[in-house]
Scaffold this motif. Structure first.
Motif, PDB file in Angstrom:
ATOM      1  N   THR A  40     -53.195 101.437 -51.260  1.00  0.00           N
ATOM      2  CA  THR A  40     -53.665 102.667 -52.031  1.00  0.00           C
ATOM      3  C   THR A  40     -54.848 102.388 -52.768  1.00  0.00           C
ATOM      4  O   THR A  40     -55.936 103.126 -52.834  1.00  0.00           O
ATOM      5  N   SER A  41     -54.760 101.198 -53.726  1.00  0.00           N
ATOM      6  CA  SER A  41     -56.002 101.163 -54.831  1.00  0.00           C
ATOM      7  C   SER A  41     -57.091 100.335 -54.165  1.00  0.00           C
ATOM      8  O   SER A  41     -58.136 100.533 -54.840  1.00  0.00           O
ATOM      9  N   GLY A  42     -56.660  99.289 -53.490  1.00  0.00           N
ATOM     10  CA  GLY A  42     -57.910  98.281 -53.320  1.00  0.00           C
ATOM     11  C   GLY A  42     -57.756  97.322 -54.098  1.00  0.00           C
ATOM     12  O   GLY A  42     -58.744  96.231 -54.224  1.00  0.00           O
ATOM     13  N   ASP A  43     -57.255  97.296 -55.584  1.00  0.00           N
ATOM     14  CA  ASP A  43     -57.091  96.505 -56.451  1.00  0.00           C
ATOM     15  C   ASP A  43     -56.445  95.175 -56.139  1.00  0.00           C
ATOM     16  O   ASP A  43     -55.133  95.099 -55.971  1.00  0.00           O
ATOM     17  N   LEU A  44     -57.011  94.016 -55.937  1.00  0.00           N
ATOM     18  CA  LEU A  44     -56.477  92.660 -55.845  1.00  0.00           C
ATOM     19  C   LEU A  44     -55.317  92.190 -56.379  1.00  0.00           C
ATOM     20  O   LEU A  44     -54.526  91.327 -56.087  1.00  0.00           O
ATOM     21  N   ALA A  45     -55.211  92.875 -57.602  1.00  0.00           N
ATOM     22  CA  ALA A  45     -54.115  92.660 -58.562  1.00  0.00           C
ATOM     23  C   ALA A  45     -52.725  93.124 -57.880  1.00  0.00           C
ATOM     24  O   ALA A  45     -51.749  92.527 -58.319  1.00  0.00           O
ATOM     25  N   HIS A  46     -52.780  93.930 -57.031  1.00  0.00           N
ATOM     26  CA  HIS A  46     -51.602  94.500 -56.260  1.00  0.00           C
ATOM     27  C   HIS A  46     -51.297  93.743 -55.024  1.00  0.00           C
ATOM     28  O   HIS A  46     -50.519  94.350 -54.389  1.00  0.00           O
TER      29      HIS A  46
END
Length: 331
Positions: free
Chosen positions: A125-131
């Motif tokens: 959903t976010s594209g945030d690599l932290a997820h």
């Protein structure tokens, strides 16, 4: 014997090559109506945390799957030295221009990315690599493609990984479709060939921590082809400065050729294998610089899929001018 843990290496560049190839194989082989038996001789734990202690300690995922997804790190592709390429080998020199930021992934790499996003909905959903926290081992990838008629047989000798694998598979709730056993995959494979429906794929992916693994892989694959010539046999191997490592693909080519079977050998190099020294003069080992996937009886579609995907792996995962790929085939 039991010191190797794939959790330290989950999501590294070798996994990108291995699992992109595995997904392409599973997609093709599960299209037919006839039941497929999949045998994973060295299954590992099945599922890994990219934010866990093992993975964060090694940092290998940062140079693998995280680097693949990072649009800001797209170096140019470099050629494999010409001396390493045979007439049947496609190399990154022939692959064309470098991948640019934002360029669409090749279909095989897109399938790999989509599978990871499916396991990490917040990342999707976010594209945030932290997820990006969950990474599938080969058992979870294989099971994703199975229908109710297919079977998956998993073998793992490491006691801790066997326990983790058993628990992880139980969470899938797939019943008898998947069986897990704490047995030597090299030895037990022969008891399942040929399979009842005469269709099988075998993944042989040992740690190679013990030198004898190289010879055991070659012997195991030779025996498997004799027992069931039309099966698809898949071998991952490291490319390191060790004679046994360089001999293995040659031995696999020889046994496939003698058996009259087609074969494909794909390699991915991300950096130099030479030792370096730091500012203090201490010798630094490069870690794993390259790996390969050897497939006996590959689907006819696999070569084209990897020809499109390998240049992008080099462009996104390459760490120095030695980065490159080869794609060799025969039969």
């Amino acid at each position: 014997m039991f010191s190797y843990r794939h959790a330290f290496h989950a999501g590294n560049h070798a996994d990108v090559l291995k699992h992109t190839t595995l997904i392409a194989l599973m997609k093709y082989l599960t299209q037919k109506d006839t039941a497929l038996t999949v045998i994973d001789t060295h299954a590992g734990a099945g599922l890994y945390r990219l934010d866990g202690d093992y993975t964060e300690t090694s940092g290998e995922a940062q140079e693998g799957v995280f680097r693949l997804f990072s649009a800001s790190n797209v170096p140019a592709a470099h050629a494999v030295p010409a001396s390493t390429a045979s007439k049947k080998v496609a190399t990154s020199k022939a692959a064309g221009a470098a991948i640019t930021a934002g360029e669409a992934l090749a279909p095989a790499l897109q399938d790999y990315a989509d599978l990871l996003r499916g396991l990490n909905p917040q990342f999707a959903t976010s594209g945030d690599l932290a997820h990006l926290k969950i990474y599938p081992g080969s058992p979870f990838i294989e099971q994703q493609f199975l229908s109710g008629r297919d079977k998956l047989k998993l073998f793992e000798l490491h006691p801790t990984d066997f326990k983790s694998l058993t628990g992880n598979i139980a969470q899938l709730g797939v019943g008898r479709q998947v069986t897990v056993a704490c047995e030597d995959g090299f030895e037990v494979l022969k008891t399942f060939l040929p399979p009842p429906a005469r269709r099988a794929m075998v993944l042989c992916d040992p740690s190679y921590e013990i030198k004898s693994d190289y010879a055991r892989v070659a012997a195991c694959m030779g025996d498997a082809v004799k027992r069931f010539a039309t099966g698809t046999y898949v071998v991952w191997y490291p490319i390191i400065p060790r004679p046994e490592a360089h001999d293995l693909p040659r031995k696999l080519k020889t046994l496939a050729t003698k058996a009259g079977r087609s074969w494909l050998n794909a390699t991915l190099t991300v950096k130099s294998s030479k030792l370096t020294t730091d500012e203090a003069g201490d010798v630094k080992r490069p870690g794993l610089p390259a790996s390969g996937m050897f497939v006996i009886n590959p689907p006819h579609t696999l070569k084209a899929e990897l020809q499109a995907a390998l240049p992008q792996m080099v462009a996104r995962l390459g760490q120095d001018r030695n980065a490159g790929f080869t794609l060799d085939h025969g039969g």
